[in-house]
Design a protein around this motif. Structure first.
Motif, PDB file in Angstrom:
ATOM      1  N   GLY A  86       0.819  -1.203   0.000  1.00  0.00           N
ATOM      2  CA  GLY A  86       0.000   0.000   0.000  1.00  0.00           C
ATOM      3  C   GLY A  86       0.857   1.259   0.000  1.00  0.00           C
ATOM      4  O   GLY A  86       1.932   1.287   0.601  1.00  0.00           O
ATOM      5  N   ASP A  87       0.390   2.301  -0.659  1.00  0.00           N
ATOM      6  CA  ASP A  87       1.159   3.541  -0.795  1.00  0.00           C
ATOM      7  C   ASP A  87       0.237   4.735  -0.635  1.00  0.00           C
ATOM      8  O   ASP A  87      -0.252   5.283  -1.617  1.00  0.00           O
ATOM      9  CB  ASP A  87       1.858   3.586  -2.152  1.00  0.00           C
ATOM     10  N   ARG A  88      -0.037   5.135   0.580  1.00  0.00           N
ATOM     11  CA  ARG A  88      -0.825   6.323   0.928  1.00  0.00           C
ATOM     12  C   ARG A  88      -2.207   6.309   0.293  1.00  0.00           C
ATOM     13  O   ARG A  88      -3.174   5.913   0.908  1.00  0.00           O
ATOM     14  CB  ARG A  88      -0.069   7.609   0.585  1.00  0.00           C
ATOM     15  N   ASP A  89      -2.320   6.734  -0.949  1.00  0.00           N
ATOM     16  CA  ASP A  89      -3.623   6.831  -1.611  1.00  0.00           C
ATOM     17  C   ASP A  89      -3.877   5.693  -2.590  1.00  0.00           C
ATOM     18  O   ASP A  89      -4.836   5.734  -3.350  1.00  0.00           O
ATOM     19  CB  ASP A  89      -3.740   8.164  -2.352  1.00  0.00           C
ATOM     20  N   ARG A  90      -3.012   4.675  -2.592  1.00  0.00           N
ATOM     21  CA  ARG A  90      -3.182   3.573  -3.527  1.00  0.00           C
ATOM     22  C   ARG A  90      -3.029   2.234  -2.819  1.00  0.00           C
ATOM     23  O   ARG A  90      -2.213   2.083  -1.918  1.00  0.00           O
ATOM     24  CB  ARG A  90      -2.166   3.658  -4.678  1.00  0.00           C
ATOM     25  N   LEU A  91      -3.814   1.272  -3.248  1.00  0.00           N
ATOM     26  CA  LEU A  91      -3.768  -0.070  -2.694  1.00  0.00           C
ATOM     27  C   LEU A  91      -3.807  -1.056  -3.856  1.00  0.00           C
ATOM     28  O   LEU A  91      -4.768  -1.066  -4.632  1.00  0.00           O
ATOM     29  CB  LEU A  91      -4.969  -0.290  -1.767  1.00  0.00           C
ATOM     30  N   PRO A  92      -2.762  -1.891  -4.034  1.00  0.00           N
ATOM     31  CA  PRO A  92      -2.732  -2.826  -5.167  1.00  0.00           C
ATOM     32  C   PRO A  92      -3.884  -3.820  -5.121  1.00  0.00           C
ATOM     33  O   PRO A  92      -4.113  -4.479  -4.098  1.00  0.00           O
ATOM     34  CB  PRO A  92      -1.375  -3.525  -5.009  1.00  0.00           C
ATOM     35  N   VAL A  93      -4.572  -3.937  -6.229  1.00  0.00           N
ATOM     36  CA  VAL A  93      -5.739  -4.819  -6.300  1.00  0.00           C
ATOM     37  C   VAL A  93      -5.336  -6.284  -6.178  1.00  0.00           C
ATOM     38  O   VAL A  93      -6.010  -7.071  -5.508  1.00  0.00           O
ATOM     39  CB  VAL A  93      -6.508  -4.563  -7.615  1.00  0.00           C
ATOM     40  N   ASP A  94      -4.233  -6.678  -6.811  1.00  0.00           N
ATOM     41  CA  ASP A  94      -3.832  -8.085  -6.773  1.00  0.00           C
ATOM     42  C   ASP A  94      -3.604  -8.559  -5.347  1.00  0.00           C
ATOM     43  O   ASP A  94      -4.003  -9.672  -4.978  1.00  0.00           O
ATOM     44  CB  ASP A  94      -2.560  -8.295  -7.606  1.00  0.00           C
ATOM     45  N   GLY A  95      -2.942  -7.731  -4.536  1.00  0.00           N
ATOM     46  CA  GLY A  95      -2.718  -8.124  -3.153  1.00  0.00           C
ATOM     47  C   GLY A  95      -4.007  -8.193  -2.366  1.00  0.00           C
ATOM     48  O   GLY A  95      -4.200  -9.077  -1.527  1.00  0.00           O
ATOM     49  N   LEU A  96      -4.917  -7.270  -2.634  1.00  0.00           N
ATOM     50  CA  LEU A  96      -6.192  -7.246  -1.930  1.00  0.00           C
ATOM     51  C   LEU A  96      -7.028  -8.473  -2.282  1.00  0.00           C
ATOM     52  O   LEU A  96      -7.738  -9.024  -1.434  1.00  0.00           O
ATOM     53  CB  LEU A  96      -6.938  -5.962  -2.279  1.00  0.00           C
ATOM     54  N   LYS A  97      -6.943  -8.919  -3.536  1.00  0.00           N
ATOM     55  CA  LYS A  97      -7.732 -10.079  -3.979  1.00  0.00           C
ATOM     56  C   LYS A  97      -7.345 -11.348  -3.226  1.00  0.00           C
ATOM     57  O   LYS A  97      -8.167 -12.269  -3.099  1.00  0.00           O
ATOM     58  CB  LYS A  97      -7.532 -10.305  -5.474  1.00  0.00           C
ATOM     59  N   LYS A  98      -6.117 -11.433  -2.738  1.00  0.00           N
ATOM     60  CA  LYS A  98      -5.655 -12.657  -2.090  1.00  0.00           C
ATOM     61  C   LYS A  98      -6.183 -12.806  -0.662  1.00  0.00           C
ATOM     62  O   LYS A  98      -6.036 -13.873  -0.062  1.00  0.00           O
ATOM     63  CB  LYS A  98      -4.125 -12.667  -2.068  1.00  0.00           C
ATOM     64  N   LEU A  99      -6.765 -11.740  -0.127  1.00  0.00           N
ATOM     65  CA  LEU A  99      -7.256 -11.782   1.248  1.00  0.00           C
ATOM     66  C   LEU A  99      -8.691 -12.272   1.304  1.00  0.00           C
ATOM     67  O   LEU A  99      -9.478 -12.036   0.376  1.00  0.00           O
ATOM     68  CB  LEU A  99      -7.174 -10.391   1.878  1.00  0.00           C
ATOM     69  N   PRO A 100      -9.097 -12.922   2.406  1.00  0.00           N
ATOM     70  CA  PRO A 100     -10.519 -13.251   2.603  1.00  0.00           C
ATOM     71  C   PRO A 100     -11.344 -11.974   2.695  1.00  0.00           C
ATOM     72  O   PRO A 100     -10.821 -10.899   3.019  1.00  0.00           O
ATOM     73  CB  PRO A 100     -10.527 -14.019   3.922  1.00  0.00           C
ATOM     74  N   LEU A 101     -12.644 -12.098   2.457  1.00  0.00           N
ATOM     75  CA  LEU A 101     -13.528 -10.934   2.458  1.00  0.00           C
ATOM     76  C   LEU A 101     -13.444 -10.155   3.766  1.00  0.00           C
ATOM     77  O   LEU A 101     -13.371  -8.922   3.751  1.00  0.00           O
ATOM     78  CB  LEU A 101     -14.976 -11.368   2.194  1.00  0.00           C
ATOM     79  N   ALA A 102     -13.445 -10.840   4.900  1.00  0.00           N
ATOM     80  CA  ALA A 102     -13.417 -10.140   6.189  1.00  0.00           C
ATOM     81  C   ALA A 102     -12.148  -9.294   6.313  1.00  0.00           C
ATOM     82  O   ALA A 102     -12.190  -8.168   6.830  1.00  0.00           O
ATOM     83  CB  ALA A 102     -13.503 -11.146   7.337  1.00  0.00           C
ATOM     84  N   GLU A 103     -11.022  -9.806   5.818  1.00  0.00           N
ATOM     85  CA  GLU A 103      -9.772  -9.055   5.911  1.00  0.00           C
ATOM     86  C   GLU A 103      -9.721  -7.942   4.866  1.00  0.00           C
ATOM     87  O   GLU A 103      -9.097  -6.896   5.099  1.00  0.00           O
ATOM     88  CB  GLU A 103      -8.587 -10.013   5.773  1.00  0.00           C
ATOM     89  N   GLN A 104     -10.353  -8.140   3.725  1.00  0.00           N
ATOM     90  CA  GLN A 104     -10.474  -7.060   2.744  1.00  0.00           C
ATOM     91  C   GLN A 104     -11.251  -5.889   3.344  1.00  0.00           C
ATOM     92  O   GLN A 104     -10.835  -4.723   3.244  1.00  0.00           O
ATOM     93  CB  GLN A 104     -11.186  -7.561   1.487  1.00  0.00           C
ATOM     94  N   LYS A 105     -12.381  -6.195   3.965  1.00  0.00           N
ATOM     95  CA  LYS A 105     -13.187  -5.158   4.597  1.00  0.00           C
ATOM     96  C   LYS A 105     -12.400  -4.447   5.691  1.00  0.00           C
ATOM     97  O   LYS A 105     -12.411  -3.214   5.789  1.00  0.00           O
ATOM     98  CB  LYS A 105     -14.461  -5.779   5.188  1.00  0.00           C
ATOM     99  N   ASN A 106     -11.709  -5.202   6.504  1.00  0.00           N
ATOM    100  CA  ASN A 106     -10.950  -4.626   7.610  1.00  0.00           C
ATOM    101  C   ASN A 106      -9.840  -3.707   7.095  1.00  0.00           C
ATOM    102  O   ASN A 106      -9.626  -2.604   7.620  1.00  0.00           O
ATOM    103  CB  ASN A 106     -10.354  -5.755   8.452  1.00  0.00           C
ATOM    104  N   LEU A 107      -9.143  -4.149   6.039  1.00  0.00           N
ATOM    105  CA  LEU A 107      -8.053  -3.352   5.499  1.00  0.00           C
ATOM    106  C   LEU A 107      -8.564  -2.066   4.876  1.00  0.00           C
ATOM    107  O   LEU A 107      -7.984  -0.990   5.080  1.00  0.00           O
ATOM    108  CB  LEU A 107      -7.272  -4.172   4.468  1.00  0.00           C
ATOM    109  N   ILE A 108      -9.659  -2.130   4.141  1.00  0.00           N
ATOM    110  CA  ILE A 108     -10.200  -0.928   3.507  1.00  0.00           C
ATOM    111  C   ILE A 108     -10.703   0.054   4.557  1.00  0.00           C
ATOM    112  O   ILE A 108     -10.473   1.265   4.467  1.00  0.00           O
ATOM    113  CB  ILE A 108     -11.311  -1.297   2.504  1.00  0.00           C
ATOM    114  N   ARG A 109     -11.401  -0.438   5.582  1.00  0.00           N
ATOM    115  CA  ARG A 109     -11.881   0.448   6.644  1.00  0.00           C
ATOM    116  C   ARG A 109     -10.712   1.129   7.354  1.00  0.00           C
ATOM    117  O   ARG A 109     -10.753   2.324   7.656  1.00  0.00           O
ATOM    118  CB  ARG A 109     -12.737  -0.334   7.650  1.00  0.00           C
TER     119      ARG A 109
END
Length: 451
Positions: free
Chosen positions: A254-277
């Motif tokens: 992750g880089d301040r205002d950007r988050l790589p989609v490929d890395g986010l896709k590898k996480l379970p939904l609950a962890e995706q939600k947690n990371l985005i929040r």
């Protein structure tokens, strides 16, 4: 007004009440948010008792100008601070207009935002602001947020302390119930002002306070303690969630205002939600309450390559572009007319700042300099003797996100059809107006605000 007098010479504040007020973080100035009610009046007396000799105690009263007795309350606060020898700052805010434009929170939420905005504008780095929230307030907050469908972060309730702008906000009375505070205030003979709006059950918190919580406390004695334990457990869970999100942010790049989609896709939904929040909150926004996070995340991560998915929230949006998820802060619209740029202090253009400064003693007059946004069909010539290129295609090649292209300041020198594009935001500037700027004699400086 509830009658009473100042503490008599024989009255002693109990150590249990003084301890959390005495044991505060280091600070340059100590502010007390003074509403004039029981809780804040008591807190001001405690602050003076525990810290008055240091000369750092000050008070701030926010006059929301909503109640008929607002002038009387302000006068009470002035008189109280005069008697205690405490400097007072009064801030009058206009909540009514903001309340009409507010969302679901209405006038309550508008008043809260106006109050905290005034606090942040006043306090400085190194200051500590005390607020008089107590255990009953915490119970109301937890229950209120539960009824609104808040997650773990919301159910953690009000923290005992947190950053507030450049300073710190602390709530030293959270461990006490209102009945305890009222007992001590009456024992000390204090005087305070009762806010008539506190009995108006059109407001959700008042409805909880007067109609919902009393029978719950009768049925379950110690309800405040039970809800406090719930809040503490949720706060612990939220701390672990934040720690996990910070680790995963580093892991996916992750880089301040950007988050790589490929890395986010590898996480379970609950962890995706947690990371985005976590990401949203780290950038200074409230994490959105979304009924169907799964659908939102699916749209952002898995929409076709030719799509530009977007999720809009309060003050920001989440957008995808070329393999990254972007957090984009809302910006006010730009002027729809070109601006003239003259040598001197410079000017603001949206989130940009531009100025002209002499690089050498100019040998010829400065041509007219104008700032535009993209209108379509612009071409750029990177070398004076080189071919021109489509600005649109070049911005695509250098991977400028579409929402940024529309806000880039385009700087032209000259007038009419002879006008030449000499700068594109901070991405490129003609050698005639950069570096030594020997060709033009003037240097163009283009800077972007960083929040």
């Amino acid at each position: 007004m509830t009658p009473g007098a100042e503490p008599g010479s024989g009255f002693r504040w109990p150590e249990a009440l003084c301890a959390p007020v005495r044991e505060l973080p280091d600070h340059a100035r100590l502010w007390v948010a003074l509403s004039g009610g029981l809780d804040s009046t008591l807190l001001l007396h405690l602050a003076v008792h525990c810290h008055g000799r240091t000369g750092t105690v000050r008070a701030v009263h926010i006059n929301h100008q909503l109640q008929p007795n607002a002038p009387d309350t302000e006068s009470f606060c002035r008189d109280l601070c005069d008697r205690l020898g405490v400097p007072l700052v009064v801030e009058r805010v206009n909540v009514a207009a903001a309340g009409n434009a507010a969302g679901g929170g209405g006038i309550e939420e508008a008043a809260r935002k106006a109050r905290y905005s005034a606090f942040e504008a006043l306090i400085q780095r190194g200051d500590l602001l005390l607020m008089a929230h107590h255990g009953d307030d915490q119970a109301e907050t937890v229950l209120f947020r539960m009824l609104r469908g808040s997650g773990v972060a919301g159910l953690a309730g009000m923290p005992a302390s947190r950053p507030l702008g450049p300073a710190i906000l602390a709530r030293p009375l959270l461990g006490f119930e209102r009945a305890e505070l009222e007992h001590w205030a009456r024992s000390a003979g204090l005087t305070w002002i009762d806010d008539p709006s506190n009995t108006d059950q059109r407001f959700d918190r008042n409805f909880l306070r007067h109609t919902v919580l009393p029978p719950l406390r009768e049925r379950w004695p110690g309800l405040n303690r039970r809800l406090r334990h719930t809040a503490e457990s949720c706060a612990e869970s939220e701390a672990l969630n934040r720690k996990l999100a910070a680790m995963q942010w580093q892991a996916v790049g992750g880089d301040r205002d950007r988050l790589p989609v490929d890395g986010l896709k590898k996480l379970p939904l609950a962890e995706q939600k947690n990371l985005i929040r976590w990401w949203v909150r780290e950038r200074g926004f409230h994490a959105p309450t979304i009924a169907d996070w799964q659908q939102v995340i699916h749209d952002l991560l898995f929409a076709g390559e030719d799509r530009e998915p977007e999720f809009r929230s309060d003050g920001f949006s989440l957008r995808r572009f070329q393999g990254d998820l972007y957090l984009v802060r809302d910006q006010p619209p730009l002027q729809d007319v070109p601006l003239a740029l003259e040598p001197g202090p410079g000017l603001n253009f949206g989130e940009w700042f531009l100025r002209l400064e002499p690089a050498i003693t100019p040998e010829r007059p400065l041509p007219p300099i104008r700032i535009f946004t993209r209108q379509g069909g612009e071409r750029v010539r990177f070398r004076p003797d080189g071919p021109s290129r489509s600005l649109k295609k070049w911005l695509q090649e250098v991977a400028v996100p579409p929402w940024e292209r529309a806000r880039l300041p385009l700087v032209f020198a000259g007038s009419g059809e002879a006008a030449e594009l000499i700068a594109v935001g901070d991405l490129w500037c003609s050698e005639q107006y950069s570096g030594g700027a020997h060709a033009a004699g003037w240097r163009l400086v283009v800077e972007r605000e960083c929040d």
